[in-house]
Write an enzyme that holds these catalytic residues in place. Structure first.
Site, PDB file in Angstrom:
ATOM      1  CB  ALA A  81     -14.364  59.724 -48.059  1.00  0.00           C
ATOM      2  N   GLY A 126     -11.363  63.948 -49.095  1.00  0.00           N
ATOM      3  CA  GLY A 126     -12.083  63.626 -50.504  1.00  0.00           C
ATOM      4  C   GLY A 126     -12.552  64.883 -51.351  1.00  0.00           C
ATOM      5  CD  GLU A 129      -8.384  62.545 -51.856  1.00  0.00           C
ATOM      6  OE1 GLU A 129      -9.283  62.045 -51.312  1.00  0.00           O
ATOM      7  OE2 GLU A 129      -7.364  61.893 -52.100  1.00  0.00           O
TER       8      GLU A 129
HETATM    9  N1  DAK Z   1     -18.085  61.692 -42.979  1.00  0.00           N
HETATM   10  C1  DAK Z   1     -19.452  61.624 -42.739  1.00  0.00           C
HETATM   11  N2  DAK Z   1     -20.170  62.387 -41.746  1.00  0.00           N
HETATM   12  C2  DAK Z   1     -19.604  63.420 -41.655  1.00  0.00           C
HETATM   13  C3  DAK Z   1     -18.272  63.915 -42.288  1.00  0.00           C
HETATM   14  C4  DAK Z   1     -17.599  63.138 -43.175  1.00  0.00           C
HETATM   15  N3  DAK Z   1     -16.372  63.130 -43.577  1.00  0.00           N
HETATM   16  N4  DAK Z   1     -18.013  65.211 -42.078  1.00  0.00           N
HETATM   17  C5  DAK Z   1     -18.961  65.658 -40.999  1.00  0.00           C
HETATM   18  N5  DAK Z   1     -20.049  64.724 -41.058  1.00  0.00           N
HETATM   19  C6  DAK Z   1     -21.219  64.809 -40.333  1.00  0.00           C
HETATM   20  C7  DAK Z   1     -21.004  64.898 -38.938  1.00  0.00           C
HETATM   21  O1  DAK Z   1     -20.683  63.410 -38.453  1.00  0.00           O
HETATM   22  C8  DAK Z   1     -22.354  65.476 -38.276  1.00  0.00           C
HETATM   23  O2  DAK Z   1     -23.502  64.321 -38.386  1.00  0.00           O
HETATM   24  P1  DAK Z   1     -24.240  64.243 -37.320  1.00  0.00           P
HETATM   25  O3  DAK Z   1     -23.396  63.751 -36.285  1.00  0.00           O
HETATM   26  O4  DAK Z   1     -24.988  65.442 -36.946  1.00  0.00           O
HETATM   27  O5  DAK Z   1     -25.164  62.902 -37.449  1.00  0.00           O
HETATM   28  C9  DAK Z   1     -22.629  66.613 -39.252  1.00  0.00           C
HETATM   29  O6  DAK Z   1     -21.790  65.927 -40.604  1.00  0.00           O
HETATM   30  C10 DAK Z   1     -22.061  67.703 -38.795  1.00  0.00           C
HETATM   31  O7  DAK Z   1     -20.807  68.012 -38.518  1.00  0.00           O
HETATM   32  P2  DAK Z   1     -20.068  68.344 -37.279  1.00  0.00           P
HETATM   33  O8  DAK Z   1     -21.008  68.093 -36.201  1.00  0.00           O
HETATM   34  O9  DAK Z   1     -18.869  67.565 -36.962  1.00  0.00           O
HETATM   35  O10 DAK Z   1     -19.803  69.877 -37.529  1.00  0.00           O
HETATM   36  P3  DAK Z   1     -18.839  70.780 -36.739  1.00  0.00           P
HETATM   37  O11 DAK Z   1     -19.026  72.075 -37.426  1.00  0.00           O
HETATM   38  O12 DAK Z   1     -18.628  70.516 -35.758  1.00  0.00           O
HETATM   39  O13 DAK Z   1     -17.456  70.192 -37.491  1.00  0.00           O
HETATM   40  C11 DAK Z   1     -15.880  69.564 -39.405  1.00  0.00           C
HETATM   41  C12 DAK Z   1     -17.148  70.462 -39.027  1.00  0.00           C
HETATM   42  C13 DAK Z   1     -16.038  69.308 -40.920  1.00  0.00           C
HETATM   43  C14 DAK Z   1     -14.440  70.067 -38.831  1.00  0.00           C
HETATM   44  C15 DAK Z   1     -16.247  68.047 -38.899  1.00  0.00           C
HETATM   45  O14 DAK Z   1     -17.319  67.596 -39.200  1.00  0.00           O
HETATM   46  C16 DAK Z   1     -15.046  67.167 -39.404  1.00  0.00           C
HETATM   47  O15 DAK Z   1     -14.161  67.211 -38.886  1.00  0.00           O
HETATM   48  N6  DAK Z   1     -15.579  66.243 -40.242  1.00  0.00           N
HETATM   49  C17 DAK Z   1     -14.534  65.277 -40.860  1.00  0.00           C
HETATM   50  C18 DAK Z   1     -13.618  65.832 -41.891  1.00  0.00           C
HETATM   51  C19 DAK Z   1     -12.552  64.881 -42.259  1.00  0.00           C
HETATM   52  O16 DAK Z   1     -12.059  64.321 -41.564  1.00  0.00           O
HETATM   53  N7  DAK Z   1     -12.430  64.665 -43.601  1.00  0.00           N
HETATM   54  C20 DAK Z   1     -11.932  63.498 -44.316  1.00  0.00           C
HETATM   55  C21 DAK Z   1     -12.628  62.411 -44.160  1.00  0.00           C
HETATM   56  S1  DAK Z   1     -11.512  61.112 -44.642  1.00  0.00           S
HETATM   57  C22 DAK Z   1      -9.620  55.755 -49.310  1.00  0.00           C
HETATM   58  C23 DAK Z   1     -10.762  56.237 -49.877  1.00  0.00           C
HETATM   59  C24 DAK Z   1     -11.217  57.650 -49.535  1.00  0.00           C
HETATM   60  C25 DAK Z   1     -10.525  58.293 -48.710  1.00  0.00           C
HETATM   61  C26 DAK Z   1      -9.395  57.498 -48.023  1.00  0.00           C
HETATM   62  C27 DAK Z   1      -9.014  56.329 -48.337  1.00  0.00           C
HETATM   63  N8  DAK Z   1      -9.428  54.328 -50.006  1.00  0.00           N
HETATM   64  C28 DAK Z   1     -10.453  53.658 -50.068  1.00  0.00           C
HETATM   65  C29 DAK Z   1      -8.192  54.068 -49.645  1.00  0.00           C
HETATM   66  C30 DAK Z   1     -10.717  59.670 -48.236  1.00  0.00           C
HETATM   67  C31 DAK Z   1     -10.919  59.838 -46.958  1.00  0.00           C
HETATM   68  C32 DAK Z   1     -11.599  60.954 -46.314  1.00  0.00           C
HETATM   69  O17 DAK Z   1     -11.891  61.926 -47.197  1.00  0.00           O
END
Ligand code: DAK
Length: 276
Positions: A81, A126, A129
């Site tokens: 997400a 997400g 998911e």
């Molecule tokens: N959201 C927004 N932007 C993201 C993103 C994300 N999930 N993942 C990556 N990006 C963006 C980065 O911010 C970066 O943008 P800029 O800074 O260049 O503007 C660009 O994509 C490239 O990412 P990185 O520079 O970080 O690339 P790396 O190769 O260094 O790292 C990575 C890749 C996938 C390991 C890293 O980007 C990362 O850790 N991303 C986040 C992964 C993550 O934590 N995903 C889970 C998200 S939480 C709910 C509803 C939904 C959810 C929960 C609750 N309720 C309403 C209750 C769901 C939650 C989730 O999915």
């Protein structure tokens, strides 16, 4: 394989900002197209997915016979997400966001056609998911899975807390969700999360289309009913699931495809299915 774009049914919406939809010989390729954000799911993506899937669900003529869900670029399927959008969400906004994501995941399950999640890189939060809501997952060697929400002070919000346990067992799911750790593709295969692995995105896409082609040689009606019965059975006891199976097995005997399939066998020819 040369990917030819064809005009698809007017009933299926196909112009979007954050999605791309292409048709290849009756099969659909749906691409989440926000590569600069690693295809993260924001409200716009979810809204467009809902619109697309709703129009596809209403297509009772099997204009599109199978669907591949993939991410744009080489790096990510969907990296979760959109964390930036979630920064300032109120409790009510978060519930709406979660509800929309859950609706989208249910729409994938409710489509009568088979859907393969082609995980070409990060499939986190997400993203994992959404992939779990599809019928099964294929992946590239660089694919990484996980539910890292607790690292952000969140929990899975698009069905991950429920579907991961059902797919790989509750204890393994708890270990993955509580630690928020990454799961590399080899482990994802061992866990039964991923069915088949390909070297490149192109091979993954072609492999997914090949499998869909094999599936669509069978009766679309029978595949749709098998999908519904198997998804329904997931939430039932074996005994209750057997009842659902028996009812559907009986009902299918009034279908044109059953008549055609069995007659073609007896007449030693290839069946011509209509999906009816
Ligand atoms: N959201 C927004 N932007 C993201 C993103 C994300 N999930 N993942 C990556 N990006 C963006 C980065 O911010 C970066 O943008 P800029 O800074 O260049 O503007 C660009 O994509 C490239 O990412 P990185 O520079 O970080 O690339 P790396 O190769 O260094 O790292 C990575 C890749 C996938 C390991 C890293 O980007 C990362 O850790 N991303 C986040 C992964 C993550 O934590 N995903 C889970 C998200 S939480 C709910 C509803 C939904 C959810 C929960 C609750 N309720 C309403 C209750 C769901 C939650 C989730 O999915």
């Amino acid at each position: 394989m040369v990917v030819k774009l064809k005009e698809v049914s007017m009933n299926i919406k196909k112009e979007f900002n954050t999605l791309k939809f292409e048709e290849v010989e009756g099969l659909g390729i749906l691409t989440v197209n926000r590569p600069k954000s690693l295809n993260a799911l924001n409200t716009e993506v979810h809204t467009e997915l809902k619109e697309f899937l709703t129009s596809l669900k209403a297509d009772n003529d099997f204009t599109i016979k199978g669907l591949v869900l993939i991410g744009e670029g080489e790096k990510a399927f969907i990296a979760g997400a959109d964390i930036k959008e979630m920064l300032d969400m109120s409790v009510d906004e978060a519930k709406k966001f979660s509800h929309l994501g859950q609706e989208v995941s249910l729409l994938f399950e409710e489509l009568s056609i088979p859907v393969i999640a082609a995980c070409n890189g990060f499939a986190l939060g997400g993203g994992c998911e959404m992939a779990m809501a599809c019928d099964f997952m294929y992946a590239t060697t660089n694919a990484v899975f996980g539910q890292p929400e607790v690292k952000l002070g969140l929990i899975p919000g698009f069905g991950g807390s429920q579907r991961l346990s059902k797919l790989i067992g509750r204890n393994k799911a708890k270990e993955i969700i509580y630690t928020g750790r990454n799961v590399a593709v080899d482990e994802a295969v061992e866990l039964g999360l991923v069915v088949k692995v390909f070297e490149t995105r192109e091979e993954l896409l072609n492999g997914s289309l090949e499998t869909l082609k094999k599936i669509t040689r069978n009766s679309p009606n029978a595949v749709a009913i098998a999908k519904r019965v198997m998804n329904e059975g997931n939430d039932l006891t074996v005994a209750a699931g057997l009842d659902v199976e028996m009812e559907s097995f009986g009902a299918i005997f009034s279908s044109a495809d059953k008549k055609e399939g069995t007659m073609a066998f007896v007449e030693k020819r290839r069946p011509v299915f209509t999906g009816k």
